[in-house]
Scaffold this motif. Sequence first.
Motif, PDB file in Angstrom:
ATOM      1  N   ALA A 165      46.533  35.169  47.640  1.00  0.00           N
ATOM      2  CA  ALA A 165      47.440  36.078  46.933  1.00  0.00           C
ATOM      3  C   ALA A 165      48.891  35.811  47.313  1.00  0.00           C
ATOM      4  O   ALA A 165      49.785  35.851  46.465  1.00  0.00           O
ATOM      5  CB  ALA A 165      47.069  37.525  47.236  1.00  0.00           C
ATOM      6  N   ALA A 166      49.134  35.503  48.587  1.00  0.00           N
ATOM      7  CA  ALA A 166      50.500  35.235  49.037  1.00  0.00           C
ATOM      8  C   ALA A 166      51.062  33.977  48.388  1.00  0.00           C
ATOM      9  O   ALA A 166      52.203  33.971  47.909  1.00  0.00           O
ATOM     10  CB  ALA A 166      50.533  35.095  50.559  1.00  0.00           C
ATOM     11  N   LEU A 167      50.268  32.897  48.340  1.00  0.00           N
ATOM     12  CA  LEU A 167      50.771  31.666  47.730  1.00  0.00           C
ATOM     13  C   LEU A 167      50.993  31.856  46.235  1.00  0.00           C
ATOM     14  O   LEU A 167      51.985  31.363  45.682  1.00  0.00           O
ATOM     15  CB  LEU A 167      49.814  30.500  47.991  1.00  0.00           C
ATOM     16  N   TYR A 189      45.059  25.094  58.292  1.00  0.00           N
ATOM     17  CA  TYR A 189      44.526  24.704  56.991  1.00  0.00           C
ATOM     18  C   TYR A 189      45.636  24.591  55.963  1.00  0.00           C
ATOM     19  O   TYR A 189      46.766  25.028  56.185  1.00  0.00           O
ATOM     20  CB  TYR A 189      43.455  25.696  56.521  1.00  0.00           C
ATOM     21  N   VAL A 190      45.280  23.952  54.842  1.00  0.00           N
ATOM     22  CA  VAL A 190      46.213  23.795  53.726  1.00  0.00           C
ATOM     23  C   VAL A 190      45.687  24.575  52.534  1.00  0.00           C
ATOM     24  O   VAL A 190      44.482  24.793  52.390  1.00  0.00           O
ATOM     25  CB  VAL A 190      46.400  22.308  53.339  1.00  0.00           C
ATOM     26  N   MET A 191      46.626  25.009  51.685  1.00  0.00           N
ATOM     27  CA  MET A 191      46.270  25.663  50.428  1.00  0.00           C
ATOM     28  C   MET A 191      47.217  25.132  49.358  1.00  0.00           C
ATOM     29  O   MET A 191      48.412  24.983  49.608  1.00  0.00           O
ATOM     30  CB  MET A 191      46.378  27.181  50.551  1.00  0.00           C
ATOM     31  N   ILE A 192      46.652  24.852  48.184  1.00  0.00           N
ATOM     32  CA  ILE A 192      47.414  24.169  47.142  1.00  0.00           C
ATOM     33  C   ILE A 192      47.443  24.980  45.858  1.00  0.00           C
ATOM     34  O   ILE A 192      46.391  25.359  45.331  1.00  0.00           O
ATOM     35  CB  ILE A 192      46.823  22.771  46.846  1.00  0.00           C
ATOM     36  N   TYR A 193      48.642  25.237  45.358  1.00  0.00           N
ATOM     37  CA  TYR A 193      48.880  25.844  44.047  1.00  0.00           C
ATOM     38  C   TYR A 193      49.140  24.674  43.113  1.00  0.00           C
ATOM     39  O   TYR A 193      50.244  24.122  43.080  1.00  0.00           O
ATOM     40  CB  TYR A 193      50.072  26.781  44.139  1.00  0.00           C
ATOM     41  N   ALA A 224      44.588  38.825  37.880  1.00  0.00           N
ATOM     42  CA  ALA A 224      43.333  38.627  38.612  1.00  0.00           C
ATOM     43  C   ALA A 224      43.474  39.083  40.066  1.00  0.00           C
ATOM     44  O   ALA A 224      42.556  39.677  40.634  1.00  0.00           O
ATOM     45  CB  ALA A 224      42.918  37.162  38.553  1.00  0.00           C
ATOM     46  N   VAL A 225      44.639  38.825  40.671  1.00  0.00           N
ATOM     47  CA  VAL A 225      44.888  39.316  42.030  1.00  0.00           C
ATOM     48  C   VAL A 225      44.856  40.836  42.047  1.00  0.00           C
ATOM     49  O   VAL A 225      44.194  41.462  42.882  1.00  0.00           O
ATOM     50  CB  VAL A 225      46.245  38.802  42.568  1.00  0.00           C
ATOM     51  N   LEU A 226      45.547  41.461  41.113  1.00  0.00           N
ATOM     52  CA  LEU A 226      45.634  42.922  41.079  1.00  0.00           C
ATOM     53  C   LEU A 226      44.300  43.585  40.760  1.00  0.00           C
ATOM     54  O   LEU A 226      44.056  44.724  41.152  1.00  0.00           O
ATOM     55  CB  LEU A 226      46.704  43.354  40.070  1.00  0.00           C
ATOM     56  N   ARG A 227      43.421  42.874  40.037  1.00  0.00           N
ATOM     57  CA  ARG A 227      42.087  43.415  39.728  1.00  0.00           C
ATOM     58  C   ARG A 227      41.091  43.185  40.863  1.00  0.00           C
ATOM     59  O   ARG A 227      39.944  43.607  40.783  1.00  0.00           O
ATOM     60  CB  ARG A 227      41.526  42.748  38.463  1.00  0.00           C
ATOM     61  N   GLY A 228      41.506  42.487  41.913  1.00  0.00           N
ATOM     62  CA  GLY A 228      40.618  42.234  43.043  1.00  0.00           C
ATOM     63  C   GLY A 228      39.717  41.031  42.871  1.00  0.00           C
ATOM     64  O   GLY A 228      38.801  40.824  43.674  1.00  0.00           O
ATOM     65  N   GLU A 229      39.970  40.206  41.858  1.00  0.00           N
ATOM     66  CA  GLU A 229      39.161  39.015  41.655  1.00  0.00           C
ATOM     67  C   GLU A 229      39.552  37.900  42.624  1.00  0.00           C
ATOM     68  O   GLU A 229      38.824  36.924  42.783  1.00  0.00           O
ATOM     69  CB  GLU A 229      39.304  38.525  40.210  1.00  0.00           C
ATOM     70  N   THR A 253      39.630  31.284  44.207  1.00  0.00           N
ATOM     71  CA  THR A 253      40.548  30.906  45.268  1.00  0.00           C
ATOM     72  C   THR A 253      41.273  29.621  44.861  1.00  0.00           C
ATOM     73  O   THR A 253      40.833  28.913  43.958  1.00  0.00           O
ATOM     74  CB  THR A 253      39.810  30.704  46.614  1.00  0.00           C
ATOM     75  N   LEU A 254      42.369  29.355  45.495  1.00  0.00           N
ATOM     76  CA  LEU A 254      43.074  28.085  45.324  1.00  0.00           C
ATOM     77  C   LEU A 254      42.403  27.031  46.205  1.00  0.00           C
ATOM     78  O   LEU A 254      41.758  27.373  47.198  1.00  0.00           O
ATOM     79  CB  LEU A 254      44.539  28.238  45.723  1.00  0.00           C
ATOM     80  N   PRO A 255      42.540  25.752  45.879  1.00  0.00           N
ATOM     81  CA  PRO A 255      41.980  24.703  46.736  1.00  0.00           C
ATOM     82  C   PRO A 255      42.511  24.832  48.165  1.00  0.00           C
ATOM     83  O   PRO A 255      43.719  24.950  48.379  1.00  0.00           O
ATOM     84  CB  PRO A 255      42.457  23.413  46.076  1.00  0.00           C
ATOM     85  N   THR A 256      41.584  24.813  49.118  1.00  0.00           N
ATOM     86  CA  THR A 256      41.913  25.090  50.515  1.00  0.00           C
ATOM     87  C   THR A 256      41.025  24.250  51.416  1.00  0.00           C
ATOM     88  O   THR A 256      39.862  24.027  51.097  1.00  0.00           O
ATOM     89  CB  THR A 256      41.671  26.581  50.836  1.00  0.00           C
ATOM     90  N   GLY A 257      41.557  23.824  52.547  1.00  0.00           N
ATOM     91  CA  GLY A 257      40.724  23.112  53.513  1.00  0.00           C
ATOM     92  C   GLY A 257      41.434  22.909  54.834  1.00  0.00           C
ATOM     93  O   GLY A 257      42.658  22.996  54.922  1.00  0.00           O
ATOM     94  N   CYS A 258      40.651  22.638  55.859  1.00  0.00           N
ATOM     95  CA  CYS A 258      41.175  22.479  57.219  1.00  0.00           C
ATOM     96  C   CYS A 258      41.838  21.121  57.420  1.00  0.00           C
ATOM     97  O   CYS A 258      41.427  20.123  56.826  1.00  0.00           O
ATOM     98  CB  CYS A 258      40.045  22.627  58.229  1.00  0.00           C
TER      99      CYS A 258
END
Length: 198
Positions: free
Chosen positions: A186-188, A62-66, A174-179, A91-96
């Motif tokens: 989170a990695a990207l 899959y792809v993920m886009i920032y 937002a990552v650190l708050r668990g959102e 979440t960031l835009p993501t798809g297979c």
Amino acid sequence: MLEQPMPTKTNNALPKKLRPWKLLSSQERFSAPPWVKIHVDKVKLPSGRIVADYYRIQLPEYVMIYAQRDADNKILLERQYKHALGSISLTLPTGCLEEWETPIEAGKRELLEETGYSAREWRSIGSFLVDGNKGCGRAHFFIARGLEKIADQDKDDMEETEIVFIEPDVLIKAVLRGEIPFLATAALIAIAGHQKLL
């Protein structure tokens, strides 16, 4: 013919004495195309020991886009219900990837389908596995800039999406708050936050 685990680039920094395992046999135990396959491998370790039940999980790539907007540097995110979590999250835009697509082609298609935006500039950040032991799908990360709204979102009743734009520093909070509870997202975000080092 044995279905080999997905090859990865060799790390030249590894000591030469490390040796790969030998795949002796592989059986597919479960298949639900195109979403998941589970294999049990029989492998021989460098020590000579045989492991008869080493499980691998094959998920789609899959792809993920920032995606960053030029006018204010805000990042495009999607707010969606995620059934495995039972909650709405960011979440960031993501798809297979489709079988015929390159990762960059899939990234451009997914960004347009999910958000209605196209991007002027694309940069590959790399490809990553969530679990080096089990496999579990390869993620292709991209940074996209120069966003332009050119279409409506494709409507999908299994993936209702609200588009939001968030400042990069707020995004980290937002990552650190668990959102944003997804490891790949989170990695990207973390990698893209250090773009000057790339």
